[in-house]
Motif scaffolding. Structure first.
Motif, PDB file in Angstrom:
ATOM      1  N   TYR A   7       0.872  -1.177   0.000  1.00  0.00           N
ATOM      2  CA  TYR A   7       0.000   0.000   0.000  1.00  0.00           C
ATOM      3  C   TYR A   7       0.907   1.224   0.000  1.00  0.00           C
ATOM      4  O   TYR A   7       1.746   1.387   0.894  1.00  0.00           O
ATOM      5  N   THR A   8       0.715   2.082  -0.986  1.00  0.00           N
ATOM      6  CA  THR A   8       1.695   3.147  -1.179  1.00  0.00           C
ATOM      7  C   THR A   8       1.093   4.336  -1.910  1.00  0.00           C
ATOM      8  O   THR A   8      -0.065   4.321  -2.355  1.00  0.00           O
ATOM      9  N   ASN A   9       1.889   5.368  -2.011  1.00  0.00           N
ATOM     10  CA  ASN A   9       1.647   6.502  -2.895  1.00  0.00           C
ATOM     11  C   ASN A   9       3.027   6.853  -3.452  1.00  0.00           C
ATOM     12  O   ASN A   9       3.998   6.881  -2.683  1.00  0.00           O
ATOM     13  N   PRO A  10       3.151   7.101  -4.747  1.00  0.00           N
ATOM     14  CA  PRO A  10       4.486   7.326  -5.315  1.00  0.00           C
ATOM     15  C   PRO A  10       5.162   8.603  -4.840  1.00  0.00           C
ATOM     16  O   PRO A  10       6.365   8.776  -5.046  1.00  0.00           O
ATOM     17  N   GLN A  11       4.418   9.472  -4.192  1.00  0.00           N
ATOM     18  CA  GLN A  11       4.997  10.699  -3.642  1.00  0.00           C
ATOM     19  C   GLN A  11       4.999  10.602  -2.114  1.00  0.00           C
ATOM     20  O   GLN A  11       4.458  11.447  -1.414  1.00  0.00           O
ATOM     21  N   SER A  12       5.621   9.549  -1.631  1.00  0.00           N
ATOM     22  CA  SER A  12       5.628   9.293  -0.196  1.00  0.00           C
ATOM     23  C   SER A  12       6.813   8.407   0.155  1.00  0.00           C
ATOM     24  O   SER A  12       7.578   7.978  -0.711  1.00  0.00           O
ATOM     25  N   ARG A  13       6.927   8.083   1.441  1.00  0.00           N
ATOM     26  CA  ARG A  13       7.939   7.137   1.899  1.00  0.00           C
ATOM     27  C   ARG A  13       7.667   5.724   1.381  1.00  0.00           C
ATOM     28  O   ARG A  13       8.478   4.821   1.569  1.00  0.00           O
ATOM     29  N   GLY A  14       6.535   5.554   0.724  1.00  0.00           N
ATOM     30  CA  GLY A  14       6.264   4.282   0.071  1.00  0.00           C
ATOM     31  C   GLY A  14       7.330   3.897  -0.934  1.00  0.00           C
ATOM     32  O   GLY A  14       7.508   2.720  -1.249  1.00  0.00           O
ATOM     33  N   ARG A  15       8.062   4.883  -1.413  1.00  0.00           N
ATOM     34  CA  ARG A  15       9.149   4.587  -2.353  1.00  0.00           C
ATOM     35  C   ARG A  15      10.240   3.747  -1.690  1.00  0.00           C
ATOM     36  O   ARG A  15      10.934   2.966  -2.358  1.00  0.00           O
ATOM     37  N   ILE A  16      10.399   3.903  -0.384  1.00  0.00           N
ATOM     38  CA  ILE A  16      11.391   3.102   0.340  1.00  0.00           C
ATOM     39  C   ILE A  16      10.981   1.630   0.316  1.00  0.00           C
ATOM     40  O   ILE A  16      11.792   0.741   0.030  1.00  0.00           O
ATOM     41  N   ALA A  17       9.716   1.373   0.626  1.00  0.00           N
ATOM     42  CA  ALA A  17       9.225   0.001   0.639  1.00  0.00           C
ATOM     43  C   ALA A  17       9.287  -0.619  -0.749  1.00  0.00           C
ATOM     44  O   ALA A  17       9.642  -1.798  -0.911  1.00  0.00           O
ATOM     45  N   ARG A  18       8.946   0.152  -1.767  1.00  0.00           N
ATOM     46  CA  ARG A  18       9.017  -0.347  -3.148  1.00  0.00           C
ATOM     47  C   ARG A  18      10.462  -0.744  -3.485  1.00  0.00           C
ATOM     48  O   ARG A  18      10.702  -1.801  -4.064  1.00  0.00           O
ATOM     49  N   TRP A  19      11.419   0.120  -3.126  1.00  0.00           N
ATOM     50  CA  TRP A  19      12.817  -0.191  -3.376  1.00  0.00           C
ATOM     51  C   TRP A  19      13.210  -1.505  -2.693  1.00  0.00           C
ATOM     52  O   TRP A  19      13.838  -2.375  -3.301  1.00  0.00           O
ATOM     53  N   MET A  20      12.816  -1.654  -1.436  1.00  0.00           N
ATOM     54  CA  MET A  20      13.178  -2.866  -0.708  1.00  0.00           C
ATOM     55  C   MET A  20      12.539  -4.100  -1.344  1.00  0.00           C
ATOM     56  O   MET A  20      13.178  -5.160  -1.449  1.00  0.00           O
TER      57      MET A  20
END
Length: 211
Positions: A7-20
């Motif tokens: 669960y994310t938004n591309p303009q958020s700290r969700g980018r960290i989780a996506r990277w991981m």
């Protein structure tokens, strides 16, 4: 195989989780949430009562907080080799949580232009902003990665923090910080994750354009 949802938004700290997630090579489904609506509705608050992203659900279990997500995925996918070796554990946990605690607190307070008095700083876990900066500089001037010579999940989180805060002026652009960010952001998994999130941002911007 247990289902994994981001669960994310591309303009958020969700980018960290996506990277991981890209680093560990996991198969996952993405649910993109909007700040003004779906991130605050009851369905998502049942997953994260804070109404914040990111969160992951893996096999029905919920993990929130970026440092926790990085540490969890490193252990859930050991074949990726991003969990610490026995001799790396002390540095791994030390600097992962230094980034999640003192660095996060000091840089956000600096951004808010809140400067603690000498008496207040004794109560703050990070002491002072300048001290946090110097400790990080000393660390990254002495080694290429958080645990030494090897990239681990700690570098996904620490690298994200330093990349974000140097970009927006929340940390000074010291040579050690810029070199570290360049190292970690040159990884293929980072490039893939960034391209996916950048595409989502572009798609949203296009949809928002007047007809």
């Amino acid at each position: 195989m247990a289902e994994l949802i981001l669960y994310t938004n591309p303009q958020s700290r969700g980018r960290i989780a996506r990277w991981m997630l890209e680093e560990v090579g996991a198969t996952y489904r993405v649910e993109v949430l909007d700040y003004a609506s779906t991130m605050k509705d009851d369905a998502y608050r049942a997953i994260n009562p804070m109404g914040k992203v990111p969160a992951i659900v893996h096999g029905g279990k919920i993990v929130t907080e970026c440092a926790a997500i990085c540490a969890y995925l490193a252990e859930a996918f050991p074949e990726a080799g991003l969990a610490p070796l026995p001799e790396e554990r002390a540095d791994y946990y030390r600097w992962m949580f230094y980034a999640a605690g003192p660095v996060e607190q000091a840089t956000t307070n600096q951004f808010a232009q809140f400067v603690a008095s000498e008496d207040q700083s004794r109560m703050f876990g990070y002491g002072t902003y300048d001290l946090v900066v110097d400790v990080l500089d000393t660390l990254l001037s002495s080694r290429p990665y958080a645990t030494g010579e090897r990239f681990t999940a700690a570098d996904v989180y620490l690298g994200s923090q330093i990349g974000w805060t140097t970009m927006f002026g929340m940390l000074p652009k010291r040579d050690s910080f810029l070199a570290y960010v360049e190292r970690v952001q040159s990884r293929e998994a980072y490039q893939r994750a960034s391209a996916m999130d950048d595409a989502l941002v572009a798609e949203a911007e296009k949809a928002a354009e007047p007809a």
